[in-house]
Write a protein that holds these residues in place. Structure first.
Motif: not given
Length: 413
Positions: A222-247
């Protein structure tokens, strides 16, 4: 309005100004009602029925996003505005109020129609493979935000009777505040463009980001968040800009290669490492996987020892059990049906540690499916642990409670 009053006088009516306004507003309302019934009750309902009966995915996406409904409301607003200009006296309070309301209506539904159009384009983009490599949702959300701001400024300027340029110039003083308020959307939009331009991430990729507890498949960008479905079926929300600023780690390269790496060690007890006796060499020579290695190595060592005849062990060359064990594992992996031969394959010796001498298996399976990969890896190491004693070696293991009890029992006897 004057034309309407003149027409009424011809039929014997003597209307005043208020009566004329009521008649005009009645005509405008009646026209709008007729147009609404024709568009929504007849045209759009017929179109939706055909779309539902059709197998065309495009028609279904268009009807689901209410594009034509909003365009119909936009058309109604335009008709009301045109009628107000034609029937009402220019510059009168009634004309100003009605045209202002009609124009606000047109702007609002023009914006909503634009939103629906973007949703339709986004829905149709799922049919193309290249679209999965672009963060379209975040880009469209950014476009919607910009469009909403522009239309909002135009609506406010219409209400106060000022030029939009004046409002925009006045917003320059509030730039710092706006940057603070819209910080996340702005950073997210820029990050989405970078992710797309550099092919860093797309829907369906396996993303691993321990800082945010993410380890799974990307299901939404999304514009502000990226959603990841973990292998245990939980959902983790990550700020989109964190994918550029962090590894972060993207496993899509592994999935595309068709091979998943095995990189695991077994620790050999260093006290069990020794030279092989002639009897042990004869025994190992019977192993099909070791026959080429044993024959070549024995010939090489015998030739060396013949040229440097000496009874001292330090001046001779002999085969070690750990070296032969490494050669066996290398041949075992090369003949394994689930190990890829076109990728890196080796059995290497790492630096000795407190836990013994690590012998590392470095190879790639011919599948990337998690369950199959784990099964192949487990089968390989089951075999390694079972055959290690055939080479006179022992696996290093820290003392267990059973070892302590055995030792205590020996002392007590």
């Amino acid at each position: 309005m004057q034309e309407l009053i003149s027409a009424l006088k011809q039929y014997g009516f003597q209307p005043d100004h208020t009566t004329s306004l009521i008649v005009i507003f009645g005509i405008i309302f009646l026209t709008a009602l007729i147009v609404h019934v024709i568009l929504h009750r007849i045209v759009l309902r017929t179109f939706e029925k055909r779309a539902q009966a059709s197998t065309s995915l495009s028609l279904q996406i268009i009807t689901q996003n209410k594009l034509f409904h909003r365009l119909a409301f936009l058309l109604q607003g335009i008709i009301v505005n045109v009628q107000a200009v034609l029937w009402l006296q220019k510059g009168s309070d009634a004309a100003t109020i009605l045209t202002t309301c009609a124009q606000l209506w047109v702007m609002l539904y023009a914006l909503m129609s634009f939103f629906s159009l973007l949703d339709v384009v986004f829905g149709l983009s799922g049919r193309f493979t290249f679209a999965s490599q672009l963060p379209l949702k975040g880009i469209f959300q950014g476009v919607k935000l910009i469009a909403a701001i522009v239309v909002g400024i135009m609506m406010v300027s219409l209400l106060i009777g000022k030029s939009p340029a004046i409002l925009i110039s006045g917003l320059g003083a509030m730039a710092a505040v706006l940057m603070l308020v819209f910080k996340d959307p702005i950073l997210g939009l820029v990050a989405g463009i970078q992710l797309s331009a550099n092919s860093m991430l797309k829907l369906g990729d396996w993303l691993e980001m321990p800082k945010y507890g993410a380890d799974g498949a990307v299901i939404d960008i999304g514009l502000t968040t990226v959603k990841v479905r973990n292998w245990d079926n939980t959902i983790t929300t990550i700020p989109t800009y964190a994918l550029v600023s962090d590894a972060f780690k993207n496993w899509s390269g592994m999935s595309a290669s068709g091979g998943r790496r095995i990189k695991r060690s077994v620790n050999i007890d260093t006290t069990s490492i020794r030279f092989l006796s002639h009897e042990e060499q004869d025994k190992l020579l019977k192993a099909k996987l070791l026959q080429p290695y044993m024959a070549e190595r024995s010939k090489e060592i015998e030739e060396y020892n013949r040229q440097h005849a000496d009874d001292l062990v330090l001046n001779q060359r002999k085969m070690t059990n750990v070296g032969t064990f490494r050669a066996y594992l290398n041949e075992y992996l090369r003949n394994h049906p689930r190990i890829r031969k076109d990728m890196t394959l080796m059995v290497r010796q790492l630096a000795p540690e407190n836990d013994g001498l690590p012998i590392e298996i470095y190879a790639f399976t011919n599948t990337v499916a998690w369950a199959e990969y784990e099964s192949i890896q487990a089968d390989i190491f089951d075999h390694i642990f079972a055959v290690v004693e055939e080479f006179g070696l022992r696996i290093h293991q820290a003392p267990t409670g059973n070892d302590i009890r055995s030792l205590a029992g020996a002392f007590s006897r």
